[in-house]
Design a protein around this motif. Structure first.
Motif, PDB file in Angstrom:
ATOM      1  N   VAL A  58       0.868  -1.174   0.000  1.00  0.00           N
ATOM      2  CA  VAL A  58       0.000   0.000   0.000  1.00  0.00           C
ATOM      3  C   VAL A  58       0.903   1.222   0.000  1.00  0.00           C
ATOM      4  O   VAL A  58       1.523   1.556   1.007  1.00  0.00           O
ATOM      5  CB  VAL A  58      -0.932   0.012   1.232  1.00  0.00           C
ATOM      6  CG1 VAL A  58      -1.792   1.275   1.214  1.00  0.00           C
ATOM      7  CG2 VAL A  58      -1.808  -1.232   1.249  1.00  0.00           C
ATOM      8  N   VAL A  62      -3.119   7.511  -4.409  1.00  0.00           N
ATOM      9  CA  VAL A  62      -4.351   7.265  -5.165  1.00  0.00           C
ATOM     10  C   VAL A  62      -4.301   8.234  -6.336  1.00  0.00           C
ATOM     11  O   VAL A  62      -4.520   9.437  -6.174  1.00  0.00           O
ATOM     12  CB  VAL A  62      -5.609   7.487  -4.309  1.00  0.00           C
ATOM     13  CG1 VAL A  62      -6.863   7.209  -5.132  1.00  0.00           C
ATOM     14  CG2 VAL A  62      -5.577   6.612  -3.065  1.00  0.00           C
ATOM     15  N   ALA A  81       1.104   0.842 -10.443  1.00  0.00           N
ATOM     16  CA  ALA A  81       0.444  -0.332  -9.870  1.00  0.00           C
ATOM     17  C   ALA A  81       1.442  -1.288  -9.237  1.00  0.00           C
ATOM     18  O   ALA A  81       1.158  -1.898  -8.199  1.00  0.00           O
ATOM     19  CB  ALA A  81      -0.360  -1.051 -10.944  1.00  0.00           C
ATOM     20  N   SER A  85       0.140   1.266  -5.713  1.00  0.00           N
ATOM     21  CA  SER A  85      -0.735   2.443  -5.758  1.00  0.00           C
ATOM     22  C   SER A  85      -2.091   2.070  -6.326  1.00  0.00           C
ATOM     23  O   SER A  85      -2.207   1.149  -7.139  1.00  0.00           O
ATOM     24  CB  SER A  85      -0.109   3.538  -6.628  1.00  0.00           C
ATOM     25  OG  SER A  85       1.186   3.864  -6.184  1.00  0.00           O
ATOM     26  N   GLN A  86      -3.092   2.819  -5.919  1.00  0.00           N
ATOM     27  CA  GLN A  86      -4.408   2.664  -6.534  1.00  0.00           C
ATOM     28  C   GLN A  86      -4.510   3.674  -7.675  1.00  0.00           C
ATOM     29  O   GLN A  86      -4.187   4.851  -7.502  1.00  0.00           O
ATOM     30  CB  GLN A  86      -5.540   2.898  -5.536  1.00  0.00           C
ATOM     31  CG  GLN A  86      -6.910   2.589  -6.121  1.00  0.00           C
ATOM     32  CD  GLN A  86      -8.014   2.631  -5.066  1.00  0.00           C
ATOM     33  OE1 GLN A  86      -8.128   3.613  -4.350  1.00  0.00           O
ATOM     34  NE2 GLN A  86      -8.810   1.591  -4.986  1.00  0.00           N
ATOM     35  N   LYS A 102      -6.297  -3.577 -16.331  1.00  0.00           N
ATOM     36  CA  LYS A 102      -6.783  -4.232 -15.114  1.00  0.00           C
ATOM     37  C   LYS A 102      -5.779  -5.238 -14.559  1.00  0.00           C
ATOM     38  O   LYS A 102      -5.704  -5.460 -13.349  1.00  0.00           O
ATOM     39  CB  LYS A 102      -8.112  -4.939 -15.401  1.00  0.00           C
ATOM     40  CG  LYS A 102      -9.250  -4.009 -15.779  1.00  0.00           C
ATOM     41  CD  LYS A 102      -9.895  -3.391 -14.568  1.00  0.00           C
ATOM     42  CE  LYS A 102     -10.760  -4.374 -13.836  1.00  0.00           C
ATOM     43  NZ  LYS A 102     -11.445  -3.747 -12.677  1.00  0.00           N
ATOM     44  N   GLY A 105      -2.378  -4.258 -11.845  1.00  0.00           N
ATOM     45  CA  GLY A 105      -2.363  -4.038 -10.404  1.00  0.00           C
ATOM     46  C   GLY A 105      -3.028  -5.168  -9.652  1.00  0.00           C
ATOM     47  O   GLY A 105      -3.622  -6.074 -10.236  1.00  0.00           O
ATOM     48  N   ASP A 106      -2.924  -5.103  -8.335  1.00  0.00           N
ATOM     49  CA  ASP A 106      -3.574  -6.084  -7.491  1.00  0.00           C
ATOM     50  C   ASP A 106      -5.092  -5.902  -7.558  1.00  0.00           C
ATOM     51  O   ASP A 106      -5.587  -4.908  -8.104  1.00  0.00           O
ATOM     52  CB  ASP A 106      -3.080  -5.920  -6.050  1.00  0.00           C
ATOM     53  CG  ASP A 106      -3.056  -7.239  -5.302  1.00  0.00           C
ATOM     54  OD1 ASP A 106      -3.646  -8.212  -5.815  1.00  0.00           O
ATOM     55  OD2 ASP A 106      -2.456  -7.308  -4.221  1.00  0.00           O
ATOM     56  N   GLY A 108      -8.600  -4.789  -7.309  1.00  0.00           N
ATOM     57  CA  GLY A 108      -9.238  -3.551  -6.884  1.00  0.00           C
ATOM     58  C   GLY A 108      -8.366  -2.313  -6.978  1.00  0.00           C
ATOM     59  O   GLY A 108      -8.824  -1.221  -6.650  1.00  0.00           O
ATOM     60  N   GLN A 109      -7.134  -2.464  -7.431  1.00  0.00           N
ATOM     61  CA  GLN A 109      -6.222  -1.324  -7.476  1.00  0.00           C
ATOM     62  C   GLN A 109      -6.348  -0.509  -8.766  1.00  0.00           C
ATOM     63  O   GLN A 109      -5.971   0.653  -8.800  1.00  0.00           O
ATOM     64  CB  GLN A 109      -4.772  -1.801  -7.316  1.00  0.00           C
ATOM     65  CG  GLN A 109      -4.445  -2.328  -5.924  1.00  0.00           C
ATOM     66  CD  GLN A 109      -4.546  -1.253  -4.855  1.00  0.00           C
ATOM     67  OE1 GLN A 109      -5.628  -0.949  -4.362  1.00  0.00           O
ATOM     68  NE2 GLN A 109      -3.422  -0.666  -4.506  1.00  0.00           N
ATOM     69  N   ILE A 110      -6.835  -1.103  -9.827  1.00  0.00           N
ATOM     70  CA  ILE A 110      -7.066  -0.388 -11.086  1.00  0.00           C
ATOM     71  C   ILE A 110      -8.566  -0.173 -11.211  1.00  0.00           C
ATOM     72  O   ILE A 110      -9.325  -1.128 -11.364  1.00  0.00           O
ATOM     73  CB  ILE A 110      -6.535  -1.165 -12.297  1.00  0.00           C
ATOM     74  CG1 ILE A 110      -5.080  -1.605 -12.058  1.00  0.00           C
ATOM     75  CG2 ILE A 110      -6.642  -0.328 -13.563  1.00  0.00           C
ATOM     76  CD1 ILE A 110      -4.109  -0.463 -11.897  1.00  0.00           C
ATOM     77  N   VAL A 111      -8.982   1.086 -11.127  1.00  0.00           N
ATOM     78  CA  VAL A 111     -10.416   1.400 -11.059  1.00  0.00           C
ATOM     79  C   VAL A 111     -10.825   2.216 -12.293  1.00  0.00           C
ATOM     80  O   VAL A 111     -10.591   3.420 -12.350  1.00  0.00           O
ATOM     81  CB  VAL A 111     -10.749   2.190  -9.776  1.00  0.00           C
ATOM     82  CG1 VAL A 111     -12.260   2.404  -9.667  1.00  0.00           C
ATOM     83  CG2 VAL A 111     -10.209   1.469  -8.552  1.00  0.00           C
TER      84      VAL A 111
END
Length: 393
Positions: A58, A62, A81, A85-86, A102, A105-106, A108-111
């Motif tokens: 983490v 963001v 990512a 980072s988100q 998508k 990243g982990d 939920g990290q790429i929104v």
């Protein structure tokens, strides 16, 4: 029973308290009138909070990355990512335009967040939860819907204005172009220069990145050249290919952006010119392309007036016909104008070295992606130098 409940809830309460204290400094800072509508003076280095800095860590960043679905954007998202980072990905196209991001990243990290660049409320929505904003939006040709000024200037101004009013944006990075100047013969470069001035007026602490022509797997220069050369067996050289450029590997530019975010504020309010290690002419870059695709180089010199004549019909009919015209490949009016002057890093400019990065030379791995244009596969043939020096030649 109560002991078991305390053991289960205790760590959660501690984590929540820690999170509240971690954000306490930014909350106090936003109440201060000096920082109510501008960036914080610190960088984001102090936000790194948990983990070893890898994909599942983490980082505390963001980031809203405008232009994330573009050429440079995918590499910036990947770099962000993989450090935990988100990344909020604004997109205006189809649902498939962000699909490749998508996986970077982990969970939920790429929104992905759909937005309309002409709708202020949708821009505010994609920036609402962010503490870092990167504006990578740019286009080297006009369309019926978007002019150079709207894409490269107006959008940058709107994003910077919203970021200045946000109160929680800690870093803002604006992507410009090497050679951007109010006196440039190119409309796009003039618009980029105006965007730099507007962003720094709204956010004096913003960082400006000015990369040279970027080379990479999805680039819009060497891929187009290779496709044209394979189809027509020659390559037009505008102005005899004598213009000097300083092409740079796209991954180096993405690394520079991340390095600026991690420097704890040292790069805030500064302008960086990001050029590759070698200054070369357009003709020399084309020679490199031919060497990788293993074809004999054949050129046709196209003087600037004739090149402009080839580009004129699209410019003339762009907004006069009721249907979209094909995007320009080789003969792009604005790029022809930009080739009338050399585009290299200024003598006293801040560069990769000031960010602690050594840019890659283009010959070798950075241009290996062109092997897909070889006649019978990547292992076909030999390089031009090998052919010339062969005893059987």
């Amino acid at each position: 029973m109560m002991e078991a409940y305390s053991r289960r809830v205790g760590p959660l309460m501690k984590s929540s308290t820690t999170l509240r204290y971690l954000y306490a400094s930014s909350e106090c800072r936003n109440e201060h009138p000096r920082y109510a509508s501008t960036l914080a003076v610190e960088g984001v280095g102090h936000l790194v909070r948990k983990g070893t800095g890898g994909r599942s860590s983490v980082s505390g960043i963001v980031a809203t990355v405008f232009g994330a679905t573009g050429f440079l954007g995918r590499y910036v998202v990947q770099q962000l990512a993989k450090m935990g980072s988100q990344v909020l990905v604004p997109f205006r196209g189809s649902e498939d335009s962000h699909r490749h991001l998508k996986l970077m990243g982990d969970l939920g990290q790429i929104v992905p967040m759909k937005y309309n660049p002409r709708d202020e409320s949708s821009i505010k929505a994609v920036m609402a939860k962010a503490n870092v904003v990167l504006n990578l939006i740019g286009r080297e040709y006009e369309t019926r819907n978007y002019s150079f000024e709207e894409v490269n200037l107006d959008m940058a101004e709107q994003i910077a204005k919203i970021a200045s009013e946000h109160g929680g944006i800690m870093r803002f990075i604006q992507m410009s172009c090497l050679g951007a100047s109010s006196s440039s013969p190119s409309r796009m470069l003039r618009a980029k220069a105006a965007a730099e001035a507007v962003v720094l007026r709204e956010l004096p602490e913003a960082t400006i990145m000015k990369p040279a022509v970027m080379i990479g797997t999805e680039d819009r220069i060497m891929n187009k050249w290779a496709q044209f050369a394979k189809k027509w067996s020659f390559l037009p050289m505008i102005g005899n290919g004598s213009s000097k450029i300083q092409p740079v590997y796209v991954i180096d530019v993405a690394a520079a952006i991340v390095a600026a975010l991690k420097d704890d504020g040292a790069s805030m309010g500064k302008v960086y010119e990001l050029g590759g290690p070698d200054i070369m002419t357009v003709h020399q870059l084309a020679e490199l392309m031919y060497e990788v695709i293993r074809e004999w180089p054949r050129y046709v010199n196209v003087p600037f007036p004739i090149a402009r004549a080839f580009a004129t019909p699209r410019e003339f009919f762009l907004r006069k016909v009721p249907f979209p015209l094909p995007n320009p490949d080789i003969f792009n009016w604005d790029q022809i104008e930009s080739l009338t002057v050399d585009t290299v890093v200024s003598e006293n400019a801040l560069t990769f070295q000031d960010l602690g990065i050594a840019p890659h030379k283009l010959k070798g791995y950075p241009t290996d992606y062109l092997a897909c244009y070889r006649k019978n596969g990547p292992s076909f043939g030999a390089t031009i130098s090998e052919r010339v020096t062969s005893p059987d030649f």
